[in-house]
Scaffold this motif. Structure first.
Motif, PDB file in Angstrom:
ATOM      1  N   ASP A  88     -29.221  -7.553   0.330  1.00  0.00           N
ATOM      2  CA  ASP A  88     -28.999  -8.587  -0.685  1.00  0.00           C
ATOM      3  C   ASP A  88     -27.613  -8.343  -1.281  1.00  0.00           C
ATOM      4  OD1 ASP A  88     -28.887 -10.263  -2.848  1.00  0.00           O
ATOM      5  OD2 ASP A  88     -30.782  -9.631  -3.733  1.00  0.00           O
ATOM      6  N   ALA A  89     -26.658  -9.168  -0.880  1.00  0.00           N
ATOM      7  CA  ALA A  89     -25.268  -9.005  -1.328  1.00  0.00           C
ATOM      8  C   ALA A  89     -24.883 -10.055  -2.355  1.00  0.00           C
ATOM      9  CB  ALA A  89     -24.318  -9.060  -0.134  1.00  0.00           C
ATOM     10  N   ALA A  90     -25.877 -10.601  -3.059  1.00  0.00           N
ATOM     11  CA  ALA A  90     -25.605 -11.673  -4.017  1.00  0.00           C
ATOM     12  C   ALA A  90     -24.553 -11.277  -5.035  1.00  0.00           C
ATOM     13  CB  ALA A  90     -26.899 -12.082  -4.715  1.00  0.00           C
ATOM     14  N   GLN A  91     -24.662 -10.061  -5.586  1.00  0.00           N
ATOM     15  CA  GLN A  91     -23.733  -9.645  -6.634  1.00  0.00           C
ATOM     16  C   GLN A  91     -22.411  -9.139  -6.068  1.00  0.00           C
ATOM     17  OE1 GLN A  91     -23.858 -10.068  -9.810  1.00  0.00           O
ATOM     18  NE2 GLN A  91     -25.977 -10.722 -10.053  1.00  0.00           N
ATOM     19  N   ALA A  92     -22.398  -8.696  -4.836  1.00  0.00           N
ATOM     20  CA  ALA A  92     -21.188  -8.089  -4.277  1.00  0.00           C
ATOM     21  C   ALA A  92     -20.187  -9.114  -3.763  1.00  0.00           C
ATOM     22  CB  ALA A  92     -21.563  -7.127  -3.147  1.00  0.00           C
ATOM     23  N   CYS A  93     -20.664 -10.172  -3.136  1.00  0.00           N
ATOM     24  CA  CYS A  93     -19.758 -11.146  -2.519  1.00  0.00           C
ATOM     25  C   CYS A  93     -18.851 -11.776  -3.571  1.00  0.00           C
ATOM     26  CB  CYS A  93     -20.553 -12.234  -1.806  1.00  0.00           C
ATOM     27  SG  CYS A  93     -21.344 -11.679  -0.298  1.00  0.00           S
TER      28      CYS A  93
ATOM     29  N   ALA B  57     -38.748   8.165   4.677  1.00  0.00           N
ATOM     30  CA  ALA B  57     -39.587   6.983   4.873  1.00  0.00           C
ATOM     31  C   ALA B  57     -39.648   6.568   6.339  1.00  0.00           C
ATOM     32  CB  ALA B  57     -39.054   5.831   4.034  1.00  0.00           C
ATOM     33  N   LEU B  58     -38.646   6.937   7.111  1.00  0.00           N
ATOM     34  CA  LEU B  58     -38.559   6.508   8.503  1.00  0.00           C
ATOM     35  C   LEU B  58     -39.047   7.552   9.493  1.00  0.00           C
ATOM     36  CD1 LEU B  58     -34.963   4.976   8.334  1.00  0.00           C
ATOM     37  CD2 LEU B  58     -37.103   3.681   8.454  1.00  0.00           C
ATOM     38  N   ARG B  59     -39.119   8.787   9.098  1.00  0.00           N
ATOM     39  CA  ARG B  59     -39.254   9.890  10.047  1.00  0.00           C
ATOM     40  C   ARG B  59     -40.508   9.796  10.902  1.00  0.00           C
ATOM     41  NH1 ARG B  59     -38.443  13.967   6.608  1.00  0.00           N
ATOM     42  NH2 ARG B  59     -36.198  13.747   6.893  1.00  0.00           N
ATOM     43  N   THR B  60     -41.645   9.468  10.304  1.00  0.00           N
ATOM     44  CA  THR B  60     -42.902   9.488  11.047  1.00  0.00           C
ATOM     45  C   THR B  60     -43.446   8.090  11.316  1.00  0.00           C
ATOM     46  OG1 THR B  60     -44.167   9.665   8.982  1.00  0.00           O
ATOM     47  CG2 THR B  60     -43.516  11.719  10.056  1.00  0.00           C
ATOM     48  N   ASP B  61     -42.586   7.109  11.259  1.00  0.00           N
ATOM     49  CA  ASP B  61     -43.055   5.725  11.348  1.00  0.00           C
ATOM     50  C   ASP B  61     -43.226   5.298  12.794  1.00  0.00           C
ATOM     51  OD1 ASP B  61     -43.839   3.265  10.601  1.00  0.00           O
ATOM     52  OD2 ASP B  61     -41.924   2.606   9.814  1.00  0.00           O
ATOM     53  N   ALA B  62     -44.423   4.838  13.141  1.00  0.00           N
ATOM     54  CA  ALA B  62     -44.673   4.343  14.495  1.00  0.00           C
ATOM     55  C   ALA B  62     -44.471   2.844  14.599  1.00  0.00           C
ATOM     56  CB  ALA B  62     -46.101   4.699  14.916  1.00  0.00           C
ATOM     57  N   ASP B  63     -44.428   2.157  13.460  1.00  0.00           N
ATOM     58  CA  ASP B  63     -44.269   0.703  13.460  1.00  0.00           C
ATOM     59  C   ASP B  63     -42.802   0.316  13.396  1.00  0.00           C
ATOM     60  OD1 ASP B  63     -47.058   0.288  13.363  1.00  0.00           O
ATOM     61  OD2 ASP B  63     -47.034   0.637  11.202  1.00  0.00           O
ATOM     62  N   ARG B  64     -42.485  -0.912  13.825  1.00  0.00           N
ATOM     63  CA  ARG B  64     -41.167  -1.461  13.593  1.00  0.00           C
ATOM     64  C   ARG B  64     -40.989  -1.619  12.089  1.00  0.00           C
ATOM     65  NH1 ARG B  64     -37.319  -4.917  16.167  1.00  0.00           N
ATOM     66  NH2 ARG B  64     -35.430  -4.656  14.924  1.00  0.00           N
ATOM     67  N   THR B  65     -39.869  -1.179  11.583  1.00  0.00           N
ATOM     68  CA  THR B  65     -39.634  -1.160  10.140  1.00  0.00           C
ATOM     69  C   THR B  65     -38.538  -2.143   9.770  1.00  0.00           C
ATOM     70  OG1 THR B  65     -40.303   1.151  10.001  1.00  0.00           O
ATOM     71  CG2 THR B  65     -38.995   0.304   8.186  1.00  0.00           C
ATOM     72  N   VAL B  66     -38.702  -2.772   8.615  1.00  0.00           N
ATOM     73  CA  VAL B  66     -37.675  -3.605   8.009  1.00  0.00           C
ATOM     74  C   VAL B  66     -37.227  -2.907   6.732  1.00  0.00           C
ATOM     75  CG1 VAL B  66     -37.117  -5.851   7.020  1.00  0.00           C
ATOM     76  CG2 VAL B  66     -38.695  -5.701   8.957  1.00  0.00           C
ATOM     77  N   VAL B  67     -35.936  -2.638   6.618  1.00  0.00           N
ATOM     78  CA  VAL B  67     -35.371  -1.958   5.461  1.00  0.00           C
ATOM     79  C   VAL B  67     -34.506  -2.943   4.674  1.00  0.00           C
ATOM     80  CG1 VAL B  67     -33.855  -0.095   4.687  1.00  0.00           C
ATOM     81  CG2 VAL B  67     -35.370   0.264   6.642  1.00  0.00           C
ATOM     82  N   SER B  68     -34.685  -3.000   3.357  1.00  0.00           N
ATOM     83  CA  SER B  68     -33.871  -3.871   2.503  1.00  0.00           C
ATOM     84  C   SER B  68     -33.178  -3.033   1.443  1.00  0.00           C
ATOM     85  CB  SER B  68     -34.737  -4.952   1.843  1.00  0.00           C
ATOM     86  OG  SER B  68     -33.936  -5.862   1.115  1.00  0.00           O
ATOM     87  N   ILE B  69     -31.842  -3.030   1.470  1.00  0.00           N
ATOM     88  CA  ILE B  69     -31.030  -2.278   0.517  1.00  0.00           C
ATOM     89  C   ILE B  69     -29.973  -3.212  -0.060  1.00  0.00           C
ATOM     90  CG2 ILE B  69     -29.477  -0.326   0.151  1.00  0.00           C
ATOM     91  CD1 ILE B  69     -32.227   0.622   0.854  1.00  0.00           C
ATOM     92  N   MET B  70     -29.975  -3.444  -1.365  1.00  0.00           N
ATOM     93  CA  MET B  70     -28.993  -4.332  -1.979  1.00  0.00           C
ATOM     94  C   MET B  70     -27.598  -3.710  -1.911  1.00  0.00           C
ATOM     95  SD  MET B  70     -29.837  -3.779  -6.060  1.00  0.00           S
ATOM     96  CE  MET B  70     -30.066  -5.516  -6.244  1.00  0.00           C
ATOM     97  N   ALA B  71     -26.587  -4.564  -1.872  1.00  0.00           N
ATOM     98  CA  ALA B  71     -25.208  -4.069  -1.853  1.00  0.00           C
ATOM     99  C   ALA B  71     -24.779  -3.578  -3.222  1.00  0.00           C
ATOM    100  CB  ALA B  71     -24.261  -5.162  -1.363  1.00  0.00           C
ATOM    101  N   ALA B  72     -25.120  -4.326  -4.257  1.00  0.00           N
ATOM    102  CA  ALA B  72     -24.692  -3.991  -5.619  1.00  0.00           C
ATOM    103  C   ALA B  72     -25.782  -4.395  -6.594  1.00  0.00           C
ATOM    104  CB  ALA B  72     -23.392  -4.706  -5.964  1.00  0.00           C
ATOM    105  N   ASN B  73     -26.044  -3.527  -7.560  1.00  0.00           N
ATOM    106  CA  ASN B  73     -27.082  -3.823  -8.535  1.00  0.00           C
ATOM    107  C   ASN B  73     -26.581  -4.808  -9.577  1.00  0.00           C
ATOM    108  OD1 ASN B  73     -28.579  -2.962 -11.326  1.00  0.00           O
ATOM    109  ND2 ASN B  73     -29.932  -2.853  -9.557  1.00  0.00           N
ATOM    110  N   ASN B  74     -27.412  -5.777  -9.914  1.00  0.00           N
ATOM    111  CA  ASN B  74     -27.021  -6.828 -10.846  1.00  0.00           C
ATOM    112  C   ASN B  74     -26.900  -6.333 -12.281  1.00  0.00           C
ATOM    113  OD1 ASN B  74     -29.959  -6.771 -10.111  1.00  0.00           O
ATOM    114  ND2 ASN B  74     -30.126  -7.981 -11.977  1.00  0.00           N
ATOM    115  N   GLU B  75     -27.556  -5.219 -12.633  1.00  0.00           N
ATOM    116  CA  GLU B  75     -27.504  -4.709 -14.002  1.00  0.00           C
ATOM    117  C   GLU B  75     -26.414  -3.659 -14.196  1.00  0.00           C
ATOM    118  OE1 GLU B  75     -31.129  -3.626 -15.941  1.00  0.00           O
ATOM    119  OE2 GLU B  75     -32.319  -5.067 -14.795  1.00  0.00           O
ATOM    120  N   THR B  76     -26.370  -2.665 -13.318  1.00  0.00           N
ATOM    121  CA  THR B  76     -25.433  -1.551 -13.500  1.00  0.00           C
ATOM    122  C   THR B  76     -24.170  -1.693 -12.661  1.00  0.00           C
ATOM    123  OG1 THR B  76     -26.366  -0.202 -11.725  1.00  0.00           O
ATOM    124  CG2 THR B  76     -27.383  -0.018 -13.907  1.00  0.00           C
TER     125      THR B  76
END
Length: 389
Positions: free
Chosen positions: A188-193, A146-165
């Motif tokens: 998003d670390a809501a479930q991890a903290c 997803a990042l390799r060919t990106d010319a724009d500034r990118t914002v990446v969002s990755i949760m720390a822990a899934n709320n279901e699994t």
């Protein structure tokens, strides 16, 4: 149980509570700390007169306590009204201030996924949704693509822990990769903290969400860690509170509650106790229903939250099992629309079939879960699956 760890009265007369990932009971110590700021200490912390002194001091203490929980500095903490609002501030704020490409992953909380869709619809933001593997984890290869060919500034969002699994994402490795491409990283670390150690320095993230009602504070308060130097568009415009990012007179009582809960969580994560109870619940169900219990999520214990067990029991529907087990309060992975149940999008993204998704049960433990609760839960679930109440 000691006076310091006394149970909230709301747990005394109801079913065994196994839905801590949905919300936690308010710890009595948290409620007591907040009470003076709903009564005598009512002043606006921005005022200049004596009524403001104690509220202003308490707000600063709460900010420092939340910061300590995640290894941040107090001035990097912005209080919000919910985790969903904190995620909105992070993603909308970063995209509008710094970039046009947003990368999220398929099993994020709806507040992240719906914010991404809104930015795409309203602002023309380019959005990439990363797939997950059958454990629910993002791979470095998927993010790199997803990042390799990106010319724009990118914002990446990755949760720390899934709320279901309970799946714990490899945030540190993914953040390092994203930063090598010049991206900004939100977690998003809501479930991890409060369940596993969370440190913004070790994770290497620029923005991180933490939520009060996941750590035994009341609903209605959360926070966003904003690393110094990160520019965001405000989520609420007005009087300049919260670094100008979230205007409005601060709710000091809720901030104090959150700060107290954060301090208690930092003092006692209790991961080992919860892991032992979670695994006992899993093993006893597996023994009572041989060959029928399927784990949804990473099998290694260290790749899941210590309190979370998501299983599917062959030949069942999760909502029917819980309806037949009134002695426990838990969640399924399905949603009901006009009487028709559909499987969890999280489990679908992991490649699990519809039958398994509809059978899913999420059993999440917490501060007041006991071995007696586990015994009750096992008995209730086995009886429900066997066809009786």
């Amino acid at each position: 149980m000691t006076q310091a760890m006394r149970r909230p009265p709301g747990l005394d007369d109801g079913p065994v509570y196994l839905d801590y990932n949905a919300t936690t009971p308010v710890d009595p110590r948290v409620a007591e700390a907040a009470m003076p700021f709903w009564t005598g200490q009512f002043g606006n912390p921005s005022s200049a007169h004596p009524y403001a002194w104690e509220p202003r001091k308490a707000l600063g203490t709460a900010r420092a306590q939340v910061a300590d929980l995640i290894g941040a500095r107090p001035e990097e903490i912005v209080f919000t009204g919910s985790g969903s609002e904190a995620n909105l501030l992070a993603l909308r704020g970063a995209v509008l201030a710094a970039g046009a490409h947003l990368v999220v992953q398929a099993t994020e909380h709806p507040s992240v996924l719906e914010t991404a869709r809104a930015l795409e619809r309203l602002h023309g933001t380019r959005v990439t949704v990363l797939p997950v593997d059958h454990h629910g984890l993002v791979t470095q290869e998927a993010l790199a693509a997803a990042l390799r060919t990106d010319a724009d500034r990118t914002v990446v969002s990755i949760m720390a822990a899934n709320n279901e699994t309970g799946a714990l994402q490899p945030v540190t490795e993914l953040a390092e990769l994203a930063h090598r491409h010049g991206a900004l990283v939100h977690c998003d670390a809501a479930q991890a903290c409060g369940k596993v150690p969370v440190d913004v320095g070790r994770l290497g993230v620029d923005l991180l969400t933490v939520v009060g009602h996941k750590v035994y504070a009341p609903r209605g308060v959360a926070a966003l860690f904003v690393r110094d130097g990160v520019a965001l568009e405000p989520v609420v415009y007005g009087g300049g509170q919260e670094r100008g990012l979230r205007a409005g007179t601060e709710n000091v009582a809720l901030a104090v509650a959150f700060g107290t809960a954060a301090r208690l969580a930092a003092e006692d994560v209790a991961a080992d106790r919860l892991t032992a109870l979670r695994d006992e619940l899993h093993h006893r169900l597996d023994a009572a229903l041989p060959g029928r219990v399927r784990l949804n999520g990473p099998a290694p214990a260290g790749r899941r939250l210590p309190n979370t067990l998501n299983i599917s029991i062959d030949g069942t529907r999760g909502h029917e099992v819980l309806e037949a087990a009134p002695a426990i309060a838990a969640s399924t992975g399905s949603a009901c629309h006009s009487g028709v149940h559909t499987g969890s999008p999280v489990l679908a993204a992991m490649g699990l079939g519809a039958e398994r998704a509809l059978a899913a049960l999420r059993l999440s433990l917490g501060r007041w879960t006991t071995r007696a609760d586990i015994e009750t839960a096992v008995g209730a679930l086995v009886t429900a699956v066997s066809g009786g109440r």
